[in-house]
Design a protein around this motif. Structure first.
Motif, PDB file in Angstrom:
ATOM      1  N   ASP A  33       0.880  -1.293  -0.152  1.00 52.14           N
ATOM      2  CA  ASP A  33      -0.099   0.065  -0.059  1.00 52.14           C
ATOM      3  C   ASP A  33       0.880   1.120  -0.160  1.00 52.14           C
ATOM      4  O   ASP A  33       2.133   1.005  -0.049  1.00 52.14           O
ATOM      5  N   GLY A  34       0.429   2.284  -0.324  1.00 44.97           N
ATOM      6  CA  GLY A  34       0.931   3.557  -0.315  1.00 44.97           C
ATOM      7  C   GLY A  34       2.282   3.728  -0.889  1.00 44.97           C
ATOM      8  O   GLY A  34       2.415   3.122  -1.968  1.00 44.97           O
ATOM      9  N   LEU A  87       7.019  -0.658  17.275  1.00 46.47           N
ATOM     10  CA  LEU A  87       6.816   0.609  16.691  1.00 46.47           C
ATOM     11  C   LEU A  87       6.162   1.815  17.337  1.00 46.47           C
ATOM     12  O   LEU A  87       5.792   1.494  18.654  1.00 46.47           O
ATOM     13  N   ALA A  88       6.500   3.157  16.913  1.00 52.00           N
ATOM     14  CA  ALA A  88       5.990   4.202  17.324  1.00 52.00           C
ATOM     15  C   ALA A  88       4.349   4.335  17.117  1.00 52.00           C
ATOM     16  O   ALA A  88       3.968   3.645  16.136  1.00 52.00           O
ATOM     17  N   PRO A  89       3.781   5.054  17.982  1.00 55.87           N
ATOM     18  CA  PRO A  89       2.319   5.061  17.818  1.00 55.87           C
ATOM     19  C   PRO A  89       1.809   5.599  16.646  1.00 55.87           C
ATOM     20  O   PRO A  89       2.379   6.532  15.860  1.00 55.87           O
ATOM     21  N   ASP A 122       2.983   4.964   8.713  1.00 55.95           N
ATOM     22  CA  ASP A 122       1.976   5.695   9.329  1.00 55.95           C
ATOM     23  C   ASP A 122       1.257   6.559   8.156  1.00 55.95           C
ATOM     24  O   ASP A 122       1.748   7.658   7.866  1.00 55.95           O
ATOM     25  N   GLU A 123       0.419   5.879   7.438  1.00 52.07           N
ATOM     26  CA  GLU A 123      -0.266   6.643   6.210  1.00 52.07           C
ATOM     27  C   GLU A 123      -0.840   7.847   6.494  1.00 52.07           C
ATOM     28  O   GLU A 123      -0.880   8.827   5.857  1.00 52.07           O
ATOM     29  N   TYR A 170       6.827   6.819   6.321  1.00 54.37           N
ATOM     30  CA  TYR A 170       7.234   5.569   6.097  1.00 54.37           C
ATOM     31  C   TYR A 170       8.744   5.155   6.449  1.00 54.37           C
ATOM     32  O   TYR A 170       9.493   6.217   6.554  1.00 54.37           O
ATOM     33  N   ALA A 171       9.138   3.835   6.518  1.00 54.19           N
ATOM     34  CA  ALA A 171      10.295   3.480   6.984  1.00 54.19           C
ATOM     35  C   ALA A 171      10.634   2.209   6.307  1.00 54.19           C
ATOM     36  O   ALA A 171       9.786   1.262   6.504  1.00 54.19           O
TER      37      ALA A 171
END
Ligand code: XMP
Length: 519
Positions: free
Chosen positions: A120-121, A145-147, A165-166, A171-172
């Motif tokens: 996705d994304g 993961l971060a929130p 985190d769309e 992104y990472a």
């Protein structure tokens, strides 16, 4: 300042950060690399980037005092893509957790889609074959993961290999999408820049117009001088500046008597006759060869040539009268302040002949219109400016010229022999259609005479070495794998056509441990 949409690359010292920039430029996106420690929150805001990429790096975010991104990177609301160390920085600064001591992973790995995802994304278009091949290089890994983030792709050793985190456009990845060993890395970078709204406004035609405008603004009606070496960089810079300010530019071409066959004539014909650019052709071969007489130490040779070059350039530049600016063909890789393991700037081999020390000595300001370009972009700009393809594709030629291809003492006799042998070798390479496959090819004349037999007579002549290498940037190189037939034919031609050489060898040393030049 550039007027293009800007992508900011925050450099944490990865060996391959420049590759990120190259991939983006190929997508017609303008980007700048800035070392993390040179960036403040205010600087990031002032640049107003449309998106940001955090590079990889050798450090560990778990180490106290390790590099961080300015908080503004995450606060300005633009899309951010973290790569490797960049992923770990992103997680650490946004509330996730990174741990070291896990199984380090280097080399090829395969990423599978996480449950519920199939690209996705920015990962859209991936996983067509069910998995993605990537290039990993990391010691630490993200363990929490971060929130707001979710996992998009996973591998046995890197469960959080692709995360996003769309909603915030963050992104990472734990691998390197910028290297060739990640075959679909380009898709990720392309998705990222399209999603961030880049319209692909970085083109050579556009750059040419913009550079001309900027040169006019910078220079006004002052005079500019440019040292021409005959290489691609200074030539493209000169033609571009001439387009901008016409006869306010004068070029100085110093012939030190160490040029290849026909080289001086070629440069003079192109600039003076084809382009009508005012050109001072300074034949200073007597001076240079006189001072080099009897000198055989390589470093001393280089120092003499460097010193004389500055003196001679200064003398002839004075003829122009009242020049305020000096033009140089400095390229982007020479400018980037990279971060190395030790925190100092990383080592760059400069392949162009810089007129070192002159600006300060002569009180000149610099015009460097190629400062933002990579070598391949300079070639593209050269084509845009109409420079002949044969000129643009020329092999690099070092500033000290044939002096460093003539180990031992330099004499006019040896230089003449060397020029002829070199011309035959290059002719052979061209005839066989190999010129563009080779980074650099030349002959070195050796300080050795050997015995031979020609016809019925004994000869006692010089030996020479052929050198031809493939390379991407001149920093590492492999010898070119000519066929035996090619080598045999070339040796025969040189011995038959060049009086003074009776033995030909082929140098099969790679770099490292060798260097490309013999001195
Ligand atoms: P080496 O011999 O160090 O060369 O493997 C790497 C590349 O740099 C060029 N070179 C020079 N270029 N001034 C230059 O402008 C120099 O003093 C110089 N020394 C080496 C060499 O031709 C090769 O492309």
């Amino acid at each position: 300042m550039t007027q293009h949409q800007l992508l900011l690359i925050v450099d944490f010292g990865s060996q391959v950060t420049q590759l990120i920039a190259r991939r983006l430029r190929e997508l017609n996106v303008y980007c700048e690399i800035h070392a993390y420690q040179t960036l403040t929150d205010a600087a990031v805001r002032d640049m107003a980037p449309r998106a940001i990429i955090l590079s990889g790096g050798p450090d560990s975010v778990t180490r106290e005092g390790s590099p961080r991104a300015p908080q503004a990177v995450f606060d300005t609301g633009v899309p951010v893509f973290g790569i490797c160390y960049g992923q770990q920085v992103m997680m650490q600064q946004l509330g996730g957790r990174v741990e070291s001591g896990h199984h380090a992973e280097y080399g090829r790995a395969f990423i599978h889609p996480a449950p519920g995802h199939n690209g996705d994304g920015i990962f859209a278009g991936l996983f067509a074959a069910g998995r993605e091949e990537v290039w990993m290089s990391h010691g630490d890994r993200v363990t929490q993961l971060a929130p707001g983030f979710e996992v998009i792709g996973t591998s046995p050793n890197a469960p959080l290999a692709m995360i996003a985190d769309e909603s915030r456009g963050l992104y990472a990845v734990q691998f390197h999408p910028e290297v060739h060993h990640t075959p679909n890395g380009r898709i990720m970078l392309e998705n990222f820049v399209r999603m961030a709204g880049f319209t692909g406004d970085w083109t050579m035609a556009g750059y040419r117009d913009e550079a001309i405008r900027r040169i006019r603004e910078q220079v006004g009606d002052a005079k500019v001088i440019c040292g021409l070496s005959g290489g691609v960089d200074s030539s493209v810079a000169a033609v571009l500046i001439h387009e901008a300010i016409g006869d306010q530019l004068t070029c100085v071409f110093v012939d030190h008597g160490l040029l290849r066959q026909g080289e001086a004539e070629e440069v003079v014909a192109m600039f003076r006759d084809n382009y009508n650019i005012p050109l001072i052709h300074a034949d200073e071969s007597d001076l240079f060869l006189g001072e080099l007489d009897g000198v055989s130490d390589p470093e001393t040779k280089r120092k003499i040539i460097g010193r004389l070059f500055i003196d001679v350039f200064q003398k002839h530049a004075a003829e122009v009268g009242g020049a305020e600016f000096l033009a140089q063909g400095t390229l982007y890789p020479d400018v980037i302040e990279s971060v190395s393991f030790t925190g100092g700037p990383s080592v760059t081999i400069k392949s162009h002949h810089n007129v070192g020390g002159l600006p300060e000595k002569m009180g000149l300001k610099l015009v460097e219109p190629l400062r933002e370009l990579f070598k391949d972009e300079v070639r593209a700009l050269g084509r845009e400016l109409g420079l002949p393809a044969s000129f643009i594709g020329r092999h690099p030629f070092p500033g000290p010229g044939l002096a460093i291809r003539c180990p031992g003492e330099i004499t006019r006799e040896k230089l003449d022999i060397l020029r002829k042998a070199d011309a035959v070798f290059i002719d052979q390479i061209r005839r066989h259609g190999l010129y563009d496959d080779i980074w650099q090819a030349f002959v070195a004349i050796l300080p050795v005479r050997t015995v031979g037999v020609m016809g019925d007579g004994r000869t006692y002549d010089f030996a020479c070495a052929l050198r031809a290498v493939t390379s991407v940037d001149g920093m590492t190189a492999d010898y070119y794998p000519f066929t035996h037939e090619f080598l045999g034919e070339t040796a025969t031609r040189i011995i038959n056509e060049v009086r003074g050489i009776n033995r030909v060898t082929y140098d099969i040393t790679s770099k490292p441990p060798g260097t490309i030049e013999w001195e």
